[in-house]
Design a protein around this motif. Sequence first.
Motif, PDB file in Angstrom:
ATOM      1  N   ASP A  66      -1.712  -3.582   3.084  1.00 19.87           N
ATOM      2  CA  ASP A  66      -1.028  -2.607   2.254  1.00 19.87           C
ATOM      3  C   ASP A  66      -1.467  -1.082   2.833  1.00 19.87           C
ATOM      4  O   ASP A  66      -2.618  -0.387   2.572  1.00 19.87           O
ATOM      5  CB  ASP A  66      -1.341  -2.704   0.705  1.00 19.87           C
ATOM      6  CG  ASP A  66      -0.701  -1.847  -0.023  1.00 19.87           C
ATOM      7  OD1 ASP A  66       0.179  -1.083   0.379  1.00 19.87           O
ATOM      8  OD2 ASP A  66      -0.779  -1.920  -1.240  1.00 19.87           O
ATOM      9  N   THR A  74      -0.404   1.736   2.206  1.00 24.21           N
ATOM     10  CA  THR A  74      -0.521   2.733   1.120  1.00 24.21           C
ATOM     11  C   THR A  74      -1.801   3.065   0.345  1.00 24.21           C
ATOM     12  O   THR A  74      -1.777   4.109  -0.063  1.00 24.21           O
ATOM     13  CB  THR A  74       0.990   2.680   0.236  1.00 24.21           C
ATOM     14  OG1 THR A  74       0.504   1.113  -0.440  1.00 24.21           O
ATOM     15  CG2 THR A  74       2.174   2.267   0.921  1.00 24.21           C
ATOM     16  N   THR A  75      -2.439   2.157   0.428  1.00 19.85           N
ATOM     17  CA  THR A  75      -3.827   1.891  -0.407  1.00 19.85           C
ATOM     18  C   THR A  75      -5.100   2.304   0.325  1.00 19.85           C
ATOM     19  O   THR A  75      -6.011   2.734   0.056  1.00 19.85           O
ATOM     20  CB  THR A  75      -3.940   1.024  -1.370  1.00 19.85           C
ATOM     21  OG1 THR A  75      -3.916  -0.193  -0.522  1.00 19.85           O
ATOM     22  CG2 THR A  75      -2.601   0.927  -2.341  1.00 19.85           C
ATOM     23  N   SER A  85       7.351   7.777  -1.103  1.00 17.39           N
ATOM     24  CA  SER A  85       6.113   7.463  -1.707  1.00 17.39           C
ATOM     25  C   SER A  85       5.741   6.001  -1.837  1.00 17.39           C
ATOM     26  O   SER A  85       4.747   5.810  -1.909  1.00 17.39           O
ATOM     27  CB  SER A  85       6.402   8.076  -2.985  1.00 17.39           C
ATOM     28  OG  SER A  85       7.303   7.744  -3.823  1.00 17.39           O
ATOM     29  N   ASP A  86       6.836   5.342  -2.282  1.00 16.79           N
ATOM     30  CA  ASP A  86       6.568   3.807  -2.675  1.00 16.79           C
ATOM     31  C   ASP A  86       6.955   2.935  -1.338  1.00 16.79           C
ATOM     32  O   ASP A  86       6.987   1.619  -1.342  1.00 16.79           O
ATOM     33  CB  ASP A  86       7.394   3.486  -3.631  1.00 16.79           C
ATOM     34  CG  ASP A  86       6.633   4.278  -5.018  1.00 16.79           C
ATOM     35  OD1 ASP A  86       5.659   4.646  -4.936  1.00 16.79           O
ATOM     36  OD2 ASP A  86       7.358   4.514  -6.032  1.00 16.79           O
TER      37      ASP A  86
END
Length: 470
Positions: A61, A63-64, A124-125
């Motif tokens: 992931d 994004t994290t 963003s997502d």
Amino acid sequence: MTRNLSVRSRITAAVAVLTGASLLVVGVTLWFVETERIERTSTQAVLQEVAEFRTFTGSTDATTRPAPTSADDAVRDFLARNSPDAREMLWIFPSTGTPQYAGEPDRRLQRSPQFVDLVGTLRSDGGLEVLRVDGNDYVVAVQPISDGATTAAFVVSHDLTAARADLRELLVTYGLLAALSLLAITAVASWSAGRLLSPLHRLRATAQGITGGDLQGRLVVTGQDDIAELQRTFNDMLDRVEAAFGAQRQLLDDAGHELRTPLTILRGHLEVLDAADPGDVDATRTLLLDEIDRMSRLVEDLMMLAKSRRPDFVSPRPTEVEPLTRGILDRATGLGDRDWVLDAAAPLTTELDGQRIVQAMVQLAGNAVRHTAPGEVVAVGSRVHQGRLELWVRDTGTGVDPAVRDHLFDRFVRGVDDDTGFGLGLSIVRAIAVAHGGDVVLDDEVPGGGATFRLRLPVVRVDPEPEDLS
């Protein structure tokens, strides 16, 4: 409208319509199936690039989990190490600055504010969308990556319209081949229909010849299919029609010949009649009435033979043969002073027309009386022999003239010593037998002379009535 077309044209048109419809259905189905496959393949290719990017950044992931370097460097490094597929562009939208890409340039996408807006929306997502730019469709996937301080976006774009272009070229090729195939199939169908229908054309020409009076033409039958069977049936029908016309002509010729004699007699006596002589008038009247009676009998016999070909000529019904045989003998005894004998009477009930059988048997008995002298034997009998019902008339008279034996049952045939009647009696007997599905024969000559005429009829047994147990 189609009724005005020939059968060949209608068959060809039907084959062309069905073939064209089938090819169209195949083409439309191919379009939808391949379009769906292209979209699915393009989406999978874009998602595969995103998955590889995630693997490259060392995170499931991205994004994290921050990458070991900055977000912008991670994307640049991935673009440097990977070559995009055909119709595909790999993009980096850095945290600051101008987007960069790898792959063949696409000016529509590079200058499209919609593309920049879509990346900004998904930055963003992340996510996947289909974007239309100036009539072109693109699959766009956005994968954000953050190093904790800055966020960049890895973007994959795939040109769906370019991928579909190959499909359009394929369908154009398919359309050309389908059109050529349709023309070829239509031509073959027209040729095949013409060949299959050619026997029918010959049949029509033969039928037109019959209308014109030509009964000699016959179809040349080849093959074993339905049309060949139709040709055989038609030829058989022509044989029957020709035989019927021949019999009709012969009947008219024979009737004209037989009527000519009494008419000549009538005319001759009327020409020499002395109207002032009562005796001559009375004698002429008696002779003319006798000739008119003879002509009336001839006409009645001819009408009987004409009716014999009708399906209602006989009316079969359950009939007991034994009392029928005895009744025939009772009627025959009034024909002349002969030694009348009952040979046998079959105890049988079968389907037949009793009145017609009596008529035939009395005719045979009358024929026997004419060829026997008073006191000679004339016998009547019936039996079941070899599965058939036989009824006969036997006499001990002079027998049958050998000169007419082979043609005895033809119309207007008489023996050389027979100057009575018109020679139609035995023809009527044969017509009655044939109408029952049987025949009439003359037995071979036996010692002592005489003749035996025998009706041979099929046995149609009648089931007994069930008993009433109430």
